[in-house]
Design a protein around this motif. Structure first.
Motif, PDB file in Angstrom:
ATOM      1  N   MET A   1       9.670  -3.403  -6.726  1.00  8.82           N
ATOM      2  CA  MET A   1      10.866  -3.348  -7.800  1.00  8.82           C
ATOM      3  C   MET A   1      10.879  -1.965  -8.083  1.00  8.82           C
ATOM      4  O   MET A   1      11.792  -1.128  -8.254  1.00  8.82           O
ATOM      5  N   ARG A   2       9.589  -1.108  -8.143  1.00 12.13           N
ATOM      6  CA  ARG A   2       9.864   0.080  -8.749  1.00 12.13           C
ATOM      7  C   ARG A   2      10.250   0.933  -7.562  1.00 12.13           C
ATOM      8  O   ARG A   2      10.969   2.144  -7.577  1.00 12.13           O
ATOM      9  N   HIS A   3       9.900   0.658  -6.436  1.00 15.92           N
ATOM     10  CA  HIS A   3      10.457   1.509  -4.971  1.00 15.92           C
ATOM     11  C   HIS A   3      11.777   1.339  -4.916  1.00 15.92           C
ATOM     12  O   HIS A   3      12.631   2.121  -4.579  1.00 15.92           O
ATOM     13  N   ASP A   4      12.557   0.202  -5.319  1.00 15.67           N
ATOM     14  CA  ASP A   4      13.875   0.012  -5.328  1.00 15.67           C
ATOM     15  C   ASP A   4      14.714   0.970  -6.165  1.00 15.67           C
ATOM     16  O   ASP A   4      15.592   1.285  -5.950  1.00 15.67           O
ATOM     17  N   LYS A   5      13.849   0.931  -7.591  1.00 17.03           N
ATOM     18  CA  LYS A   5      14.474   1.816  -8.417  1.00 17.03           C
ATOM     19  C   LYS A   5      14.593   3.143  -7.957  1.00 17.03           C
ATOM     20  O   LYS A   5      15.482   3.987  -8.369  1.00 17.03           O
ATOM     21  N   VAL A   6      13.574   3.566  -7.492  1.00 14.82           N
ATOM     22  CA  VAL A   6      13.419   5.078  -7.088  1.00 14.82           C
ATOM     23  C   VAL A   6      14.387   5.229  -5.912  1.00 14.82           C
ATOM     24  O   VAL A   6      14.845   6.344  -5.944  1.00 14.82           O
ATOM     25  N   ARG A   7      14.413   4.555  -5.037  1.00 15.52           N
ATOM     26  CA  ARG A   7      15.539   4.482  -3.933  1.00 15.52           C
ATOM     27  C   ARG A   7      16.907   4.640  -4.540  1.00 15.52           C
ATOM     28  O   ARG A   7      17.769   5.515  -4.081  1.00 15.52           O
ATOM     29  N   THR A   8      17.087   3.798  -5.654  1.00 14.02           N
ATOM     30  CA  THR A   8      18.565   3.733  -5.956  1.00 14.02           C
ATOM     31  C   THR A   8      18.906   5.239  -6.561  1.00 14.02           C
ATOM     32  O   THR A   8      19.855   5.654  -6.512  1.00 14.02           O
ATOM     33  N   THR A   9      17.846   5.432  -7.428  1.00 11.40           N
ATOM     34  CA  THR A   9      18.070   6.734  -8.197  1.00 11.40           C
ATOM     35  C   THR A   9      18.146   7.797  -7.333  1.00 11.40           C
ATOM     36  O   THR A   9      19.197   8.755  -7.430  1.00 11.40           O
ATOM     37  N   LEU A  10      17.561   8.095  -5.969  1.00 10.82           N
ATOM     38  CA  LEU A  10      17.610   8.889  -5.078  1.00 10.82           C
ATOM     39  C   LEU A  10      18.878   8.956  -4.462  1.00 10.82           C
ATOM     40  O   LEU A  10      19.689  10.143  -4.357  1.00 10.82           O
ATOM     41  N   LEU A  11      19.416   7.840  -4.030  1.00 10.80           N
ATOM     42  CA  LEU A  11      20.720   7.543  -3.614  1.00 10.80           C
ATOM     43  C   LEU A  11      21.811   8.260  -4.389  1.00 10.80           C
ATOM     44  O   LEU A  11      22.714   8.860  -3.898  1.00 10.80           O
TER      45      LEU A  11
END
Length: 387
Positions: A1-11
């Motif tokens: 879940m944390r990885h998905d949030k980081v990925r979304t933020t970076l995108l």
């Protein structure tokens, strides 16, 4: 879940950077917009694709709130509302066709590209990546447009690194040999710095000052002189007589912006004037939505607002040349210039009245956009803006 949030933020953060850099007013930076389809394809969910689209579009059109506030002499709220409202079309067009299936993705993205290029969504189709075609493939014309479209589709597949390298190669090659579109012989565009007074000052003294500017340029060898949008203000028989008489005995032809008003509203037009007479040669196809074009007024039984002549008069003939006229807002969207290019004009004439954009990069973006289109189709370009 944390990885998905980081990925979304970076995108989202990267999409904001892409929108900011690509639409900073420098033609050679327009290909940065090609980062957007890659980020769109990387989105893990439809919601993320929508947020990426919003980040890119809002960053690209960041000057709008301040510009609207200046135009209406108000605070930022009306501009912010228009800014966010305009983004809804772009976000919706890119969010709905998003898919996690790679085989479908290029065709889904192509659908979004086409929808944002033509009405009704194309009415607010600013920041379209296809505008960079002229930077990547100068002089290629319609083949360059096709190559750019194919490149955009390739960037949403697994082959995107290879496609990006190829496009970067064309970008570097173009940047190394880049030069501005040529000005046609005996033509001259005049930039003015009259602020909000242009088009609003109807005094004879104001018109005489403009006529003096024109005659000065004509004495220097210019035969076709282009003045900005709204230069002549309201087009009346009195204004016509004044200008025609002033140009009698000269070989000069003046192309200038004006407004033609009637009981139902007004047309934003270009007038061609010479010593032999004057005529309306162009009626704007797409006035600025909201501030000028207000289609809801007729639905409410009210009059006023500028008329949109969506697909009319893409070409005009002035001084034995076939011109592609583009007024202000039309330089930020796709279909008006492409419609004009279908008729193979001799020269592109782009005018604007950007006094209200002071402190923003809007006029610079207009110039960069139309410069890229002129380079793509190898057409001479005449620019005239008021700031």
């Amino acid at each position: 879940m944390r990885h998905d949030k980081v990925r979304t933020t970076l995108l989202i953060a990267t999409s904001i950077v892409a929108g900011t850099l690509a639409w900073s007013g420098y033609a050679l930076l327009l290909p940065v917009a090609f980062m957007f389809p890659v980020l769109w394809a990387f989105a893990p969910t439809r919601l993320t694709a929508a947020l990426v689209s919003a980040g890119y579009f809002l960053a690209a059109s960041r000057g709008l709130p301040q510009g609207v506030a200046t135009f209406y002499s108000s605070d930022l709220w009306p501009g912010l509302l228009l800014w966010l409202s305009a983004s809804l079309g772009f976000v919706g067009v890119h969010a709905l066709p998003w898919t996690r299936y790679e085989r479908r993705r290029p065709f889904r993205y192509l659908a979004a590209v086409l929808l944002m290029a033509i009405p009704p969504f194309g009415i607010t189709g600013w920041a379209h990546p296809i505008t960079a075609a002229g930077v990547l493939f100068p002089g290629w014309g319609w083949w360059g447009l096709a190559a750019t479209t194919a490149g955009l589709m390739g960037l949403v597949t697994r082959m995107w690194p290879a496609v990006a390298i190829i496009l970067a190669g064309f970008w570097i090659g173009s940047a190394a040999t880049w030069d501005e579109p040529k000005l046609p012989e005996s033509w001259q565009g005049v930039d003015l710095e009259m602020g909000a007074s242009l088009g609003r000052d109807a005094s004879i003294e104001h018109h005489r000052d403009l006529i003096a500017t024109v005659t000065d340029r004509a004495s220097g060898g210019a035969r076709t002189i282009v003045l900005p949008e709204s230069t002549l203000g309201f087009w009346t028989p009195t204004v016509e007589r004044l200008w025609v008489r002033a140009l009698q005995g000269t070989d000069a032809t003046v192309i200038a912006g004006a407004a033609v008003v009637d009981a139902g509203g007004y047309d934003n037009v270009l007038i061609a004037i010479s010593g032999a007479g004057a005529q309306i040669v162009y009626r704007e196809r797409m006035p600025v939505p909201g501030s000028m074009w207000q289609p809801w007024r007729s639905l409410l039984g009210a009059s006023g607002g500028a008329r949109a002549h969506f697909f009319e008069n893409p070409i005009a003939t002035v001084a034995d040349s076939r011109i592609a006229p583009l007024i202000c807002y039309e330089q930020l969207i796709v279909w008006p210039v492409l419609q004009s290019m279908l008729h193979d004009p001799d020269v592109i004439v782009a005018v604007g009245n950007g006094w209200w954009t002071k402190g923003t990069s809007i006029v610079a973006i207009q110039r960069a956009s139309i410069e890229a289109w002129a380079r793509l189709f190898a057409k001479p370009l005449v620019l005239s803006f008021n700031t």
